[in-house]
Design an enzyme around this catalytic site. Structure first.
Site, mmCIF file in Angstrom:
data_model
loop_
_atom_site.group_PDB
_atom_site.id
_atom_site.type_symbol
_atom_site.label_atom_id
_atom_site.label_comp_id
_atom_site.label_asym_id
_atom_site.label_seq_id
_atom_site.Cartn_x
_atom_site.Cartn_y
_atom_site.Cartn_z
ATOM 1 N N ASP A 255 -7.713 1.223 -5.095
ATOM 2 C CA ASP A 255 -8.654 0.406 -4.320
ATOM 3 C C ASP A 255 -9.772 1.221 -3.678
ATOM 4 O O ASP A 255 -9.586 2.373 -3.294
ATOM 5 C CB ASP A 255 -7.930 -0.467 -3.270
ATOM 6 C CG ASP A 255 -7.489 0.277 -2.028
ATOM 7 O OD1 ASP A 255 -7.207 1.488 -2.120
ATOM 8 O OD2 ASP A 255 -7.434 -0.349 -0.956
ATOM 9 N N GLU B 83 -8.861 -11.978 4.429
ATOM 10 C CA GLU B 83 -7.805 -11.514 5.350
ATOM 11 C C GLU B 83 -8.323 -11.585 6.787
ATOM 12 O O GLU B 83 -7.646 -12.102 7.670
ATOM 13 C CB GLU B 83 -7.391 -10.072 4.994
ATOM 14 C CG GLU B 83 -6.326 -9.487 5.926
ATOM 15 C CD GLU B 83 -6.003 -8.025 5.626
ATOM 16 O OE1 GLU B 83 -6.797 -7.344 4.948
ATOM 17 O OE2 GLU B 83 -4.942 -7.564 6.091
ATOM 18 N N HIS C 203 0.835 -1.210 0.000
ATOM 19 C CA HIS C 203 0.000 0.000 0.000
ATOM 20 C C HIS C 203 0.865 1.254 0.000
ATOM 21 O O HIS C 203 1.918 1.299 0.642
ATOM 22 C CB HIS C 203 -0.933 -0.007 1.208
ATOM 23 C CG HIS C 203 -1.947 -1.105 1.162
ATOM 24 N ND1 HIS C 203 -3.258 -0.897 0.781
ATOM 25 C CD2 HIS C 203 -1.836 -2.431 1.425
ATOM 26 C CE1 HIS C 203 -3.913 -2.065 0.830
ATOM 27 N NE2 HIS C 203 -3.069 -3.004 1.218
#
Ligand SMILES: O=C(O)c1cccc(C(=O)CC[C@H]2O[C@@H](n3cnc4c(=O)[nH]cnc43)[C@H](O)[C@@H]2O)c1
Ligand SMILES: [Zn+2]
Length: 353
Positions: A149, A213, A29
């Protein structure tokens, strides 16, 4: 309590091999890659921020009680990025840190919604990341590509905004290759994002949502069925469903595994309990990634060292792991061949020393 997540077990020789190994990173990220050095520089620009700048204090600040706490801290770092020049600095400096680890190619997950809603002009945002991308490639040789995202918990307005920024021909940056979905998974059902992924896919973007996740394997199935995922971010809970593992293996859907991240956010209790070995045993294509490296006290080299220990890999095994990432990337065929060739040459030279 200070975090010590760097794997102390890796043999020194293997560490040196990893340090020089050309690598590709598929799950990392943008804001989550801000090193203490970068955070300090941004905090000096915006001294009203609550993010500490002292490295010791920062290590404590980056110790998480659970995933929700991690997201709170993450958003406080997002608040440090307030101008297009901040965006450019962050992006360029992240590439510098990657180049130091021999990362030749990275798909960086960026959340443009978080920046535009905080007042950064959308055109200036795109120009800043593109300017940094070109400068980083020229100066460090690291090729960057973007995944935009949706921050799922921010709702469908965030999804609409992210899809618009990713598909509007006047805005869409040249480096954009994929479309993702991040943030907490609990209570954020994947199917509701189908229309936004459909638009992104129709515009030529690849689908790479986070799934499995912090929730069970059904989230991964949903990502495959409704969002047409081509790779899965994390996918950790897939290990609970043998049919899902068989499906991932048969359709060659790679998992972007981030072992240390899963411990830091307490998604998995200990590294020894991490299911990476089960993925490999089931024939799933595994790639190893760092997710939010400074926040988790890790870097890509350390994730390779962790994988070497958990999967019992030697130099050849590590080279295969690095090639998995290249193969699973959205780089063009010539780019893939170049990095794969570099990995092979480096490994052959290392083994014939
Ligand atoms: O920016 C906002 O205003 C905002 C409002 C509500 C919710 C959010 C988010 O949930 C942002 C999440 C943020 O987290 C990033 N991220 C980084 N690492 C991970 C990870 O391991 N798993 C999931 N998400 C992660 C993600 O890219 C989002 O930017 C924001
Ligand atoms: Zn992630």
């Amino acid at each position: 309590m200070t975090q010590h997540l760097v794997d102390p077990h890796a043999p020194r020789d293997l560490k040196a091999f990893i340090a020089g190994l050309p690598k590709a990173e598929l799950h990392v990220h943008h804001v989550g890659s801000a090193s203490p050095r970068i955070v300090s520089e941004l905090a000096a620009r915006h001294p009203d921020s609550k993010v500490p700048t002292d490295p010791e204090a920062l290590a404590d600040y980056f110790t998480f009680t659970d995933f929700a706490h991690f997201i709170d801290v993450y958003l406080s770092v997002v608040d440090l990025i307030r101008t297009p020049e901040d965006v450019r600095l962050l992006t360029y400096e992240v590439a510098r840190d990657m180049a130091r680890q021999q990362v030749r190619y990275a798909e960086l997950t960026i959340t443009p919604f978080s920046s535009t809603r905080r007042g950064i002009d959308e055109r200036a945002f795109m120009d800043a990341i593109e300017d940094a991308r070109k400068a980083a490639e020229a100066d460090f040789g690291t090729v960057l590509r973007w995944c935009f995202d949706i921050p799922g918990e921010a709702g469908l307005q965030a999804a609409e905004e992210t899809a618009r920024l990713a598909t509007d021909d006047r805005l869409r940056p040249e480096g954009l290759v994929s479309f993702g979905l991040g943030g907490p998974e609990v209570g954020v059902e994947r199917p509701q994002f189908k229309p936004y992924f459909d638009r992104a896919i129709a515009a030529g973007l690849h689908s790479v949502p986070h799934a499995g996740e912090t929730t069970g394997p059904q989230t991964v199935w949903d990502a495959l069925t409704h969002l047409r995922a081509e790779r899965i971010g994390h996918g950790t809970s897939s290990a609970q469903d043998p049919k899902l593992l068989a499906h991932l293996a048969e359709h060659r859907i790679p998992l972007e595994v981030c072992p240390t991240s899963n411990i830091a956010t307490r998604a998995v209790r200990t590294l020894d309990e991490h299911p990476i070995k089960e993925f490999v045993r089931a024939g799933v294509v595994v790639t190893v990634n760092s997710d939010d490296p400074p926040m988790f006290g890790t870097d890509l080299d350390n994730e390779y060292a962790v994988a070497a220990r958990l999967l019992d890999l030697d130099e050849r095994g590590l080279a295969e792991l690095a090639k998995n990432a290249v193969e699973a990337s959205f780089l063009d065929a010539a780019g893939k061949a170049r990095i794969t060739g570099e990995i092979d040459t480096y490994t052959a030279q290392w083994l014939s020393r």
